[in-house]
Design an enzyme around this catalytic site. Structure first.
Site, PDB file in Angstrom:
ATOM      1  N   HIS A 179       4.635 -59.512 -43.319  1.00 55.59           N
ATOM      2  CA  HIS A 179       5.355 -60.378 -41.729  1.00 55.59           C
ATOM      3  C   HIS A 179       6.300 -61.569 -42.250  1.00 55.59           C
ATOM      4  CE1 HIS A 179       1.137 -58.827 -41.795  1.00 55.59           C
ATOM      5  NE2 HIS A 179       1.265 -59.123 -40.365  1.00 55.59           N
ATOM      6  N   SER A 213      -0.466 -58.501 -35.233  1.00 57.42           N
ATOM      7  CA  SER A 213      -0.095 -59.806 -35.430  1.00 57.42           C
ATOM      8  C   SER A 213       1.352 -60.358 -36.019  1.00 57.42           C
ATOM      9  CB  SER A 213      -0.336 -59.745 -37.819  1.00 57.42           C
ATOM     10  OG  SER A 213      -0.179 -59.097 -37.803  1.00 57.42           O
ATOM     11  N   GLY A 250      -4.289 -57.232 -36.725  1.00 55.54           N
ATOM     12  CA  GLY A 250      -4.628 -55.517 -37.652  1.00 55.54           C
ATOM     13  C   GLY A 250      -5.132 -54.351 -36.005  1.00 55.54           C
ATOM     14  N   ASN A 278       0.568 -50.600 -37.232  1.00 56.36           N
ATOM     15  CA  ASN A 278      -0.850 -50.822 -37.296  1.00 56.36           C
ATOM     16  C   ASN A 278      -1.225 -49.579 -37.983  1.00 56.36           C
ATOM     17  OD1 ASN A 278      -1.192 -53.360 -38.894  1.00 56.36           O
ATOM     18  ND2 ASN A 278      -1.787 -54.204 -36.784  1.00 56.36           N
ATOM     19  N   ASP A 302       3.295 -61.213 -47.860  1.00 59.98           N
ATOM     20  CA  ASP A 302       2.898 -60.114 -48.261  1.00 59.98           C
ATOM     21  C   ASP A 302       4.178 -58.671 -47.918  1.00 59.98           C
ATOM     22  OD1 ASP A 302       3.015 -60.553 -45.683  1.00 59.98           O
ATOM     23  OD2 ASP A 302       1.830 -61.012 -44.815  1.00 59.98           O
TER      24      ASP A 302
END
Length: 186
Positions: free
Chosen positions: A163, A10, A49, A77, A160
């Site tokens: 990011h 991402s 992801g 991840n 979040d």
């Protein structure tokens, strides 16, 4: 025209940006390439992801087209999913091996990732070390911490807190460009 393949998760894809085709890390590098009048086209192969296992499973598709410069940004991840650092290292190496096998003259760069120091135990050091090990083993250009100057800065991250915002990506691109630019010399 030569190609630069940005292969990642991402953080490469530009998750959460209003316009990833203009604001993502690869898009900002394309702008720098254009400003320097270099004849390279950026390809954004980021998948939100994605893990190193997922990357290993999809790399062959991307190697079906010419790759002159390969920028690898995977691994964050893996740690979020509890994948052991040695598995991440093995997968990163397997991805690099496939790229080098298909394109022996390819120029390589690895975007490293770090964990917060407050995480207890040896995991932080082990995770950090895998990126340097893979970069050194393969003589890759290396950015030790891809999110340097952006991680933990609320105003540079989406709600979040993981990011980057468009502003955060500008800082990342400015930090990483001096590592990538030398790879673009013929």
């Amino acid at each position: 025209m030569k190609s630069i393949l940005f292969f990642g998760d991402s953080l490469t894809a530009g998750y959460g940006l209003r316009n990833a085709t203009e604001e993502s890390f690869p898009a900002l590098i394309q702008q720098k390439v254009n400003a320097a009048q270099l004849k390279y086209k950026v390809v954004n192969a980021g998948v939100s992801g994605d893990t190193t296992t997922g990357g290993l499973n999809r790399i062959d598709y991307w190697l079906s087209q010419p790759v002159d410069v390969f920028i690898l940004e995977l691994g964050a991840n893996d740690i979020l999913r509890g994948i052991p650092p040695q598995n991440t290292a093995k997968n990163l190496q397997a991805i690099v091996d496939k790229v080098k096998s298909r394109y022996p003259a390819v120029k390589l760069a690895l975007m490293g990732m770090e964990l917060p120091a407050f995480i207890p135990g040896q995991l932080v050091a082990n995770f950090r070390a895998i990126f340097r090990q893979v970069a050194e083993t393969n003589q890759m250009a290396f950015v030790p911490f891809f999110l340097q100057g952006v991680a933990g800065q609320l105003h540079l991250n989406l709600p979040d807190r993981v990011h980057p915002t468009a502003g955060g990506y500008k800082i990342i691109a400015d930090t990483v460009w001096p590592v990538i630019k030398p790879l673009l010399k013929d």
